[in-house]
Scaffold this motif. Structure first.
Motif, short mmCIF file in Angstrom:
data_model
loop_
_atom_site.label_atom_id
_atom_site.label_comp_id
_atom_site.label_asym_id
_atom_site.label_seq_id
_atom_site.Cartn_x
_atom_site.Cartn_y
_atom_site.Cartn_z
N LEU A 1 1.42 7.30 -6.46
CA LEU A 1 0.37 8.29 -6.69
C LEU A 1 0.84 9.70 -6.31
CD1 LEU A 1 -2.70 6.25 -5.45
CD2 LEU A 1 -2.20 6.92 -7.81
N ALA A 2 1.58 9.81 -5.22
CA ALA A 2 2.06 11.12 -4.76
C ALA A 2 3.04 11.74 -5.75
CB ALA A 2 2.71 10.98 -3.39
N SER A 3 3.74 10.90 -6.50
CA SER A 3 4.70 11.43 -7.46
C SER A 3 4.02 11.94 -8.73
CB SER A 3 5.74 10.35 -7.82
OG SER A 3 5.13 9.32 -8.58
N THR B 1 0.83 -1.21 0.00
CA THR B 1 0.00 0.00 0.00
C THR B 1 0.87 1.26 0.00
OG1 THR B 1 -1.70 -1.22 1.20
CG2 THR B 1 -1.89 1.18 1.20
N SER B 2 1.93 1.26 0.82
CA SER B 2 2.83 2.42 0.88
C SER B 2 3.49 2.69 -0.46
CB SER B 2 3.91 2.20 1.94
OG SER B 2 3.34 2.13 3.21
N LEU C 1 0.79 0.09 -10.29
CA LEU C 1 -0.51 0.65 -9.90
C LEU C 1 -1.64 -0.16 -10.53
CD1 LEU C 1 -2.12 2.82 -8.44
CD2 LEU C 1 -1.78 4.31 -10.41
N ARG C 2 -1.49 -0.54 -11.79
CA ARG C 2 -2.50 -1.39 -12.44
C ARG C 2 -2.62 -2.73 -11.72
NH1 ARG C 2 -0.52 -1.86 -18.14
NH2 ARG C 2 1.36 -1.37 -17.07
#
Length: 137
Positions: A80-82, A73-74, A93-94
């Protein structure tokens, strides 16, 4: 309006909460019988598995959702944050989204097979959770 000038969503009655708690226990037991790791949200250790929780809102209910290991999860949060291009999502991510979708369908199918009234929860409010509405047997 409340004295703070904002409305809070109504909470479920104590009787409804007792019914939901009983239903959540039945769902946990059923999922545990299949060999899936299951935990209650209020005693979660952060371990992966199915989290079954009772939503206290009047229009809430019992929700079951797959939790991945913290390191997975981290990693996704960092991606996502990048910043990502929605038209070209990173493979990791997919993969994460695929795992969440597959596990939601697995949980939904297992509970439905056992006699529970289930549906995909509202994605906007509950993400990839399964809404456990009742037990039909």
């Amino acid at each position: 309006m409340s004295e703070n000038d904002f409305n809070l969503p109504p909470k479920a009655t104590p009787d409804v909460m007792r019914q939901r708690t009983e239903l959540a226990g039945k769902a946990r037991h059923t999922l545990t019988q299949t060999g899936l790791p299951v935990c209650r949200e209020d005693v979660s250790t952060g371990e992966p598995g199915v989290t079954v929780r009772v939503d206290p809102l009047a229009d809430g209910g019992v929700l079951a959702e797959w939790a991945t290991p913290e390191e997975f999860t981290s990693e996704i949060v960092k991606i996502l944050a990048s910043g990502v291009d929605p038209s070209n999502l990173p493979q990791r991510l997919r993969h994460y989204e695929n795992v969440q979708t597959c596990m939601r369908e697995t949980i939904l199918n297992i509970l439905a097979s056992a006699g529970f009234d289930v549906e995909r929860a509202d994605a906007h409010s509950y993400g990839k959770a399964v809404h456990v509405r009742g037990f039909d047997l």
